[in-house]
Structure formats: structure tokens, C-alpha cells
Design a protein around this motif. Structure first.
Motif, PDB file in Angstrom:
ATOM      1  N   ALA A   1     -26.073  17.704   2.067  1.00 24.67           N
ATOM      2  CA  ALA A   1     -27.409  18.008   2.583  1.00 24.67           C
ATOM      3  C   ALA A   1     -28.402  17.763   1.464  1.00 24.67           C
ATOM      4  N   ILE A   2     -29.515  17.144   1.795  1.00 23.00           N
ATOM      5  CA  ILE A   2     -30.600  16.913   0.846  1.00 23.00           C
ATOM      6  C   ILE A   2     -31.890  17.385   1.504  1.00 23.00           C
ATOM      7  N   GLY A   3     -32.704  18.084   0.761  1.00 14.45           N
ATOM      8  CA  GLY A   3     -33.982  18.580   1.279  1.00 14.45           C
ATOM      9  C   GLY A   3     -34.947  18.830   0.143  1.00 14.45           C
ATOM     10  N   SER A   4     -36.138  19.266   0.494  1.00 12.50           N
ATOM     11  CA  SER A   4     -37.138  19.577  -0.523  1.00 12.50           C
ATOM     12  C   SER A   4     -38.119  20.583   0.028  1.00 12.50           C
ATOM     13  N   PHE A   5     -38.389  21.620  -0.760  1.00 10.57           N
ATOM     14  CA  PHE A   5     -39.348  22.641  -0.361  1.00 10.57           C
ATOM     15  C   PHE A   5     -40.449  22.834  -1.394  1.00 10.57           C
ATOM     16  N   GLN A   6     -40.417  22.052  -2.464  1.00  9.85           N
ATOM     17  CA  GLN A   6     -41.480  22.109  -3.456  1.00  9.85           C
ATOM     18  C   GLN A   6     -41.696  20.719  -4.021  1.00  9.85           C
ATOM     19  N   PRO A   7     -42.922  20.364  -4.329  1.00  8.36           N
ATOM     20  CA  PRO A   7     -43.217  19.007  -4.807  1.00  8.36           C
ATOM     21  C   PRO A   7     -42.428  18.675  -6.064  1.00  8.36           C
ATOM     22  N   GLY A   8     -41.834  17.487  -6.040  1.00  5.39           N
ATOM     23  CA  GLY A   8     -41.162  16.984  -7.220  1.00  5.39           C
ATOM     24  C   GLY A   8     -39.760  17.499  -7.434  1.00  5.39           C
ATOM     25  N   VAL A   9     -39.264  18.400  -6.581  1.00  5.81           N
ATOM     26  CA  VAL A   9     -37.918  18.966  -6.739  1.00  5.81           C
ATOM     27  C   VAL A   9     -37.181  18.854  -5.407  1.00  5.81           C
ATOM     28  N   GLN A  10     -35.948  18.373  -5.480  1.00  8.38           N
ATOM     29  CA  GLN A  10     -35.122  18.260  -4.285  1.00  8.38           C
ATOM     30  C   GLN A  10     -33.923  19.214  -4.401  1.00  8.38           C
ATOM     31  N   ILE A  11     -33.368  19.572  -3.272  1.00  5.21           N
ATOM     32  CA  ILE A  11     -32.152  20.374  -3.207  1.00  5.21           C
ATOM     33  C   ILE A  11     -31.027  19.462  -2.733  1.00  5.21           C
ATOM     34  N   VAL A  12     -29.953  19.422  -3.494  1.00  5.85           N
ATOM     35  CA  VAL A  12     -28.769  18.658  -3.106  1.00  5.85           C
ATOM     36  C   VAL A  12     -27.600  19.626  -2.984  1.00  5.85           C
ATOM     37  N   ALA A  13     -26.905  19.590  -1.855  1.00  6.64           N
ATOM     38  CA  ALA A  13     -25.716  20.411  -1.641  1.00  6.64           C
ATOM     39  C   ALA A  13     -24.588  19.521  -1.138  1.00  6.64           C
ATOM     40  N   THR A  14     -23.378  19.812  -1.568  1.00  6.77           N
ATOM     41  CA  THR A  14     -22.218  19.044  -1.130  1.00  6.77           C
ATOM     42  C   THR A  14     -21.076  19.971  -0.754  1.00  6.77           C
ATOM     43  N   TRP A  15     -20.209  19.457   0.112  1.00  6.13           N
ATOM     44  CA  TRP A  15     -18.983  20.158   0.489  1.00  6.13           C
ATOM     45  C   TRP A  15     -17.853  19.136   0.454  1.00  6.13           C
ATOM     46  N   GLU A  16     -16.810  19.450  -0.302  1.00  6.17           N
ATOM     47  CA  GLU A  16     -15.643  18.568  -0.383  1.00  6.17           C
ATOM     48  C   GLU A  16     -14.380  19.361  -0.089  1.00  6.17           C
ATOM     49  N   TRP A  17     -13.423  18.687   0.525  1.00  5.75           N
ATOM     50  CA  TRP A  17     -12.134  19.288   0.841  1.00  5.75           C
ATOM     51  C   TRP A  17     -11.061  18.647  -0.041  1.00  5.75           C
ATOM     52  N   GLY A  18     -10.047  19.435  -0.390  1.00  5.43           N
ATOM     53  CA  GLY A  18      -8.976  18.918  -1.216  1.00  5.43           C
ATOM     54  C   GLY A  18      -9.272  18.949  -2.698  1.00  5.43           C
ATOM     55  N   ARG A  19     -10.290  19.679  -3.108  1.00  5.04           N
ATOM     56  CA  ARG A  19     -10.655  19.733  -4.521  1.00  5.04           C
ATOM     57  C   ARG A  19     -10.848  21.184  -4.968  1.00  5.04           C
ATOM     58  N   ALA A  20      -9.996  22.060  -4.484  1.00  2.91           N
ATOM     59  CA  ALA A  20     -10.184  23.486  -4.772  1.00  2.91           C
ATOM     60  C   ALA A  20      -9.648  23.890  -6.135  1.00  2.91           C
ATOM     61  N   HIS A  21      -8.888  23.033  -6.797  1.00  2.00           N
ATOM     62  CA  HIS A  21      -8.282  23.416  -8.076  1.00  2.00           C
ATOM     63  C   HIS A  21      -9.276  23.160  -9.207  1.00  2.00           C
ATOM     64  N   ILE A  22     -10.226  24.052  -9.319  1.00  2.00           N
ATOM     65  CA  ILE A  22     -11.266  23.952 -10.326  1.00  2.00           C
ATOM     66  C   ILE A  22     -11.173  25.171 -11.232  1.00  2.00           C
ATOM     67  N   ASP A  23     -11.743  25.051 -12.397  1.00  4.20           N
ATOM     68  CA  ASP A  23     -11.735  26.149 -13.352  1.00  4.20           C
ATOM     69  C   ASP A  23     -13.026  26.940 -13.196  1.00  4.20           C
ATOM     70  N   PRO A  24     -12.967  28.154 -12.614  1.00  4.41           N
ATOM     71  CA  PRO A  24     -14.202  28.917 -12.399  1.00  4.41           C
ATOM     72  C   PRO A  24     -14.876  29.332 -13.697  1.00  4.41           C
ATOM     73  N   ALA A  25     -14.141  29.272 -14.809  1.00  5.80           N
ATOM     74  CA  ALA A  25     -14.734  29.654 -16.086  1.00  5.80           C
ATOM     75  C   ALA A  25     -15.672  28.581 -16.629  1.00  5.80           C
ATOM     76  N   VAL A  26     -15.569  27.361 -16.115  1.00  4.62           N
ATOM     77  CA  VAL A  26     -16.432  26.272 -16.569  1.00  4.62           C
ATOM     78  C   VAL A  26     -17.702  26.259 -15.718  1.00  4.62           C
ATOM     79  N   PRO A  27     -18.879  26.411 -16.314  1.00  2.00           N
ATOM     80  CA  PRO A  27     -20.106  26.457 -15.512  1.00  2.00           C
ATOM     81  C   PRO A  27     -20.362  25.141 -14.782  1.00  2.00           C
ATOM     82  N   ALA A  28     -20.967  25.250 -13.623  1.00  3.58           N
ATOM     83  CA  ALA A  28     -21.383  24.067 -12.875  1.00  3.58           C
ATOM     84  C   ALA A  28     -22.519  23.365 -13.610  1.00  3.58           C
ATOM     85  N   THR A  29     -22.631  22.060 -13.391  1.00  4.26           N
ATOM     86  CA  THR A  29     -23.696  21.264 -14.001  1.00  4.26           C
ATOM     87  C   THR A  29     -24.315  20.354 -12.952  1.00  4.26           C
ATOM     88  N   VAL A  30     -25.505  19.859 -13.235  1.00  2.00           N
ATOM     89  CA  VAL A  30     -26.139  18.884 -12.348  1.00  2.00           C
ATOM     90  C   VAL A  30     -25.300  17.610 -12.290  1.00  2.00           C
TER      91      VAL A  30
END
Length: 524
Positions: A229-258
Motif C-alpha cells: 500500500a502506498i499513500g500520502s497524508f502530508q506534503p512531501g512524505v509518502q507512506i509505504v507498507a508491505t506484507w510478505e509471506w514466507g519470510r517470518a524468520h527475522i531477528d526482532p532484535a535488529v531494528p527496521a530500516t527504510v
């Protein structure tokens, strides 16, 4: 000093609970481990019934920057399937866009107005309890010490120290194979498409245009690799969201990044889309969530209770979490107050779990159903097509909207009464006239007290409740826009008892007394 209630966690749920406890005349102490309010955006809106509840506390204007009252949204989605709610006879989906840091700030202001004792940089380490109270171990800037309390409430999130210390299991209900990611980002101006001259930000930002992908529309979309999903509610900034399946083996201790969000979007689209962090200090949205769905096996352990994410976690699809958690706190607060003021009937505190745990299970159900509709694959595509046809029926559409709003909730009535159909349901915002002029039920509930609203011609019903007037507000009205003779409404907004014009006077007297005793203890 012994606090009436220690609240572990000073986020929105903890602050709302503390405000309710203060309105009930108690002395809560809120312990928050963070030295300053978090600027992280974990939610961006309030959705559903909770907005009606906030209106009944007189908070809506403060949260909405002065709007008169809750408003419904004409469009929404269920698992990415569009919902057009404009033709519903009753649209239950109230929506208020308010980032969580702003919500927390304004609830903090309300708590300060009420005199809530909020102690930052205080981390709860554990507790011990007995029949008389709870001793809470706390780490503070001045060292470790104990705080004594009559009750302890864990509002300390999904990794709750309180829940773990109480030994309450937190079983997984869900499929952890899905990972959702999201971020506020800046997309290059040269790939943004839309009606650039429009005053409407949504029209100015409607699609991406890239050599590799051609036109990529904003909004929610899915393919055989995932969903975005992509959207925008403020000028110059967009919101990007994703959903993926089969990729649940992630390290929650590692912070998310852009960069991680960009890589996820690239995998789903099949080509890279450049993006960067927004300028300025934020707060900016940035998250990665695995598909956990958990509900605590019990919400109470002796004098210890769980509220919000400490009691339940689920997919954040369409923002049901704050609707659920804030109502948890309001449900619990008046019952704790009844116990501490000495008039709670037997078993009242147990009704907290009996009422709120099924509500959490229902949210887990509907968010899992939405996640299933978002999954890749031809079978899901067919399911979405069928679902789209079914919601063309207004009854089906209304039922889906009610589930998402939480307005389908119906609490069980005590066995001591012959329940009216409204008993256990949300009390409608009755409008009526009184000796002081036009009024509505929401106006009567600012103080978080039970209300007996007598709409009979002679005002005879309130006289039957004189023995409870120390804890129940007795109000006489006329010319109501609801065909009932009387309503007994709990502090959390749900009907404890109702009578219509056909109810015999002897039954009114008997059943009202039974309902008052069941919820508000014996007469004084």
C-alpha cells in the motif's frame, strides 16, 4: 504511602485507565520506564466504538482539535477489499486520524488535569502479592525500591513484565508466516504522478511512474509475491507498507530500516523503487511486525490485571488495537473503583475477563481473516472476488463493518434479571429534554459514573433507586428519541438494565433492583 492502583505503563492504555480511576475518586500511580514520551508512531488512527466512548468522557474535542463529535468514514477496506459504507442505514465505523504520539500527549494532558501521579524513568521489575495488596519492585534514577498498592495493572505492552511475573501463559493463536513492514518515506519527485495542480493531496499523489514498472497506482494492491500500500497524508512524505509471506524468520532484535522497507517493496513489485528517510526529527513511522496473534489465558491473577497489548496482540490491519485496549481500561477501572470503595458485588472483578477476553478473541479472528484475504495465490484471488460480491448485500456489509468497529459486542446479562434486548449492548446516545434543557446521554457520562435515566412521564423509576444514589446518577428526562421507559447504563457505556412502556411496574421494580445489586452492590 500505599497507592490504590499501580499502573505499569504510561502509553495510551495506561493513561486512559489512570484517568478513569481518577474520575472514580482513586489514587493511581503510573510507572513508565521511558524518561520521555515516545515519538514512535505505532498507530495512526482511532477506529470504531472507542470514539463514541471518548466523546462520552468529553475528550473528543481535545483529541480532534475541536471537532464537535465523532464522524464516520464513507470508505474503508477489509483485507484490502474496498468497502463503500455510504449506503448503510447505520455506519458504525467512526474514524479519527491521530498519530499515537499525539494521542499519548493529549491523554497525558488530561491525566495531568485530573492529578494523576505519572512517574517517568520508573521501570517495573516484578511484584509480590498477598490477600491485602501488591508490592511492586521498581528501578528508578535513585535506585530500586518498592511501591505498595491495593491492585496492580499491567499496561506494559506485548512483552509485559507484569504478565510474565504473574506466570500467565500467552499462547500463539496465529500464523507467523506473514511479515508487515511500513515507513514514512520520501519518494523521488520525478516518479510521482497525479494531478499536481490539485489542492487535494490524494489527487496530487496518485501513482508512481517508473521505466521498469510503468504506472504503479497508490492504494492497496496484491500480487503473487505479496501485497503493498502506498499513500500520502502530508506534503512531501509518502507512506509505504508491505506484507510478505514466507519470510517470518527475522531477528526482532535488529531494528527496521527504510532500506528494508524499500527492499520488501522491490521484491513484491519486481523492481527497485528508490526512497529515503523524511527530513526532520519526526516522529516518522517505521516498523516491522511478525504475524503474532496471542491472547493471555487469563486477564487476572489475584490482585493483578492485564490491559491492552499485555493481554492480547494481533495483526494491526486497519487499526483495531487502540479500540480494543482503551476499552479494556475503561471496563476495568470502574470495577476496581467499586472494589476499593467497598460496594462491589461478588464476582464483579471477574467480569472483566469474562467480557473483555471474548472481545480480544473476536479482534484476532477478524484480523486473521483480513490477513487471509491479503495473501498471494489464485485461491485467495477467487475468495476475494466472492467476498466482493457478498458485501454488495447491505446486511453483509453492515455486519462486516460492525465486526471491525467492535459494535457487534454484546456482554452477557447477570442471571438475576430477565434481560431487555438492549441489556449488555452499547447504550445509544439518547437525546431528551430535562429541567435544564436539551441533553443527551453522552453529557451525563462525563464523570464515568453509572446513570439511571428515567424517561417515564412521572419520573417514578428513579425513586426505586434511591438506595444507590451515592454511586448511581439518577436523571429524569422527557421527550426522548428512544422508545424505552428507563435505562441503567454502566460507566463504560453498556446497558445494565432497560424497561420499555409495556413492562409491568412490578417487574420494573423487581428487575431494576436485581440489576442494581448485580452491578453496583447492595443499597446503602
Amino acid at each position: 504511602m500505599t497507592a490504590d492502583v499501580v499502573v505499569a505503563g504510561g502509553g495510551p492504555n495506561g493513561l486512559m485507565l489512570a484517568c478513569e480511576l481518577r474520575l472514580a475518586g482513586l489514587r493511581p500511580v503510573v510507572l513508565e520506564r521511558l524518561p520521555e514520551r515516545s515519538r514512535a508512531i505505532r498507530a495512526e488512527a482511532l477506529v470504531g466504538r472507542v470514539l463514541e466512548l471518548i466523546d462520552r468522557r468529553g475528550l473528543y474535542g481535545q483529541l480532534s482539535a475541536g471537532q464537535d463529535g465523532p464522524v464516520t468514514t464513507p470508505f474503508f477496506n477489509f483485507g484490502g477489499v474496498p468497502l463503500d459504507l455510504r449506503e448503510l442505514p447505520v455506519n458504525p465505523l467512526y474514524l479519527l486520524r491521530i498519530p499515537q504520539p499525539v494521542l499519548e500527549e493529549r491523554l497525558g494532558e488530561r491525566a495531568a488535569e485530573l492529578g494523576v501521579d505519572l512517574r517517568r524513568d520508573h521501570e517495573v521489575l516484578g511484584f509480590e502479592q498477598d490477600d491485602d495488596g501488591v508490592r511492586v519492585r521498581v528501578r528508578t534514577p535513585d535506585g530500586e525500591h518498592e511501591i505498595a498498592a491495593r491492585y496492580l495493572v499491567g499496561c506494559d505492552g506485548a512483552h509485559s513484565t507484569i504478565r510474565k511475573s504473574a506466570g500467565i501463559p500467552f499462547p500463539d493463536y496465529g500464523d507467523q508466516d506473514v511479515v508487515s513492514r511500513g515507513a514514512d518515506v520520501v519518494l523521488p519527485a520525478e516518479i510521482l504522478g497525479g494531478e499536481q495542480g490539485s489542492d487535494d493531496i490524494l489527487q496530487r499523489n496518485s501513482w508512481l511512474e517508473t521505466p521498469e514498472l510503468g504506472r504503479v497506482p497508490f492504494g492497496y494492491h496484491r500480487n503473487d509475491r505479496g501485497a503493498y500500500a502506498i499513500g500520502s497524508f502530508q506534503p512531501g512524505v509518502q507512506i509505504v507498507a508491505t506484507w510478505e509471506w514466507g519470510r517470518a524468520h527475522i531477528d526482532p532484535a535488529v531494528p527496521a530500516t527504510v532500506a528494508e522497507v524499500a527492499a520488501s517493496l522491490g521484491r513484491i513489485l519486481g523492481a527497485e523503487v528508490p526512497m529515503s528517510e523524511p527530513p526532520g526529527p519526526g516522529p516518522h513511522r517505521l516498523y516491522r511486525l511478525a504475524g503474532d496473534s496471542r491472547v493471555a489465558e487469563r486477564y487476572r491473577s489475584g490482585r493483578v490485571f492485564l490491559v491492552g497489548d499485555a493481554a492480547h496482540v494481533h495483526a494491526g490491519i486497519n487499526g483495531p488495537g487502540l479500540n480494543l485496549g482503551l476499552q479494556d481500561g475503561v471496563n476495568l477501572a470502574w470495577k476496581l473503583a467499586a472494589a476499593l470503595h467497598g460496594w462491589a458485588p461478588p464476582g464483579l472483578l471477574d467480569t472483566y475477563q469474562q467480557e473483555r477476553r471474548p472481545a480480544a478473541e473476536r479482534v484476532v479472528m477478524q484480523t486473521q481473516a483480513q490477513a487471509a484475504l491479503m495473501a498471494p495465490g489464485a485461491n485467495v484471488t477467487s475468495l476475494r472476488a466472492l467476498f466482493g460480491e457478498l458485501i454488495g448485500n447491505p446486511d453483509t456489509l453492515g455486519a462486516i463493518a460492525a465486526v471491525m468497529a467492535g459494535t457487534d459486542l454484546h456482554y452477557p446479562a447477570p442471571d438475576t434479571t430477565q434481560p431487555h434486548p438492549m441489556t449488555g449492548r452499547w447504550a445509544p446516545d439518547v437525546r431528551f429534554s430535562s429541567a435544564h434543557g436539551a441533553a443527551r446521554l453522552a453529557d451525563l457520562m462525563r464523570g464515568a459514573r453509572p446513570v439511571l435515566l428515567d424517561l417515564t412521564a412521572d419520573g417514578s423509576v428513579v425513586e426505586l433507586a434511591n438506595g444507590w444514589k451515592d454511586r448511581v446518577d439518577l436523571v429524569v428526562g422527557q421527550d426522548a428519541d428512544l422508545a424505552v421507559d428507563a435505562l441503567l447504563v454502566r460507566p463504560d457505556g453498556y446497558v445494565a438494565w432497560a424497561a420499555d412502556p409495556r413492562t409491568p411496574p412490578a417487574v420494573v421494580e423487581t428487575d431494576l433492583a436485581a440489576a442494581l445489586r448485580s452491578w453496583f452492590g447492595p443499597a446503602a
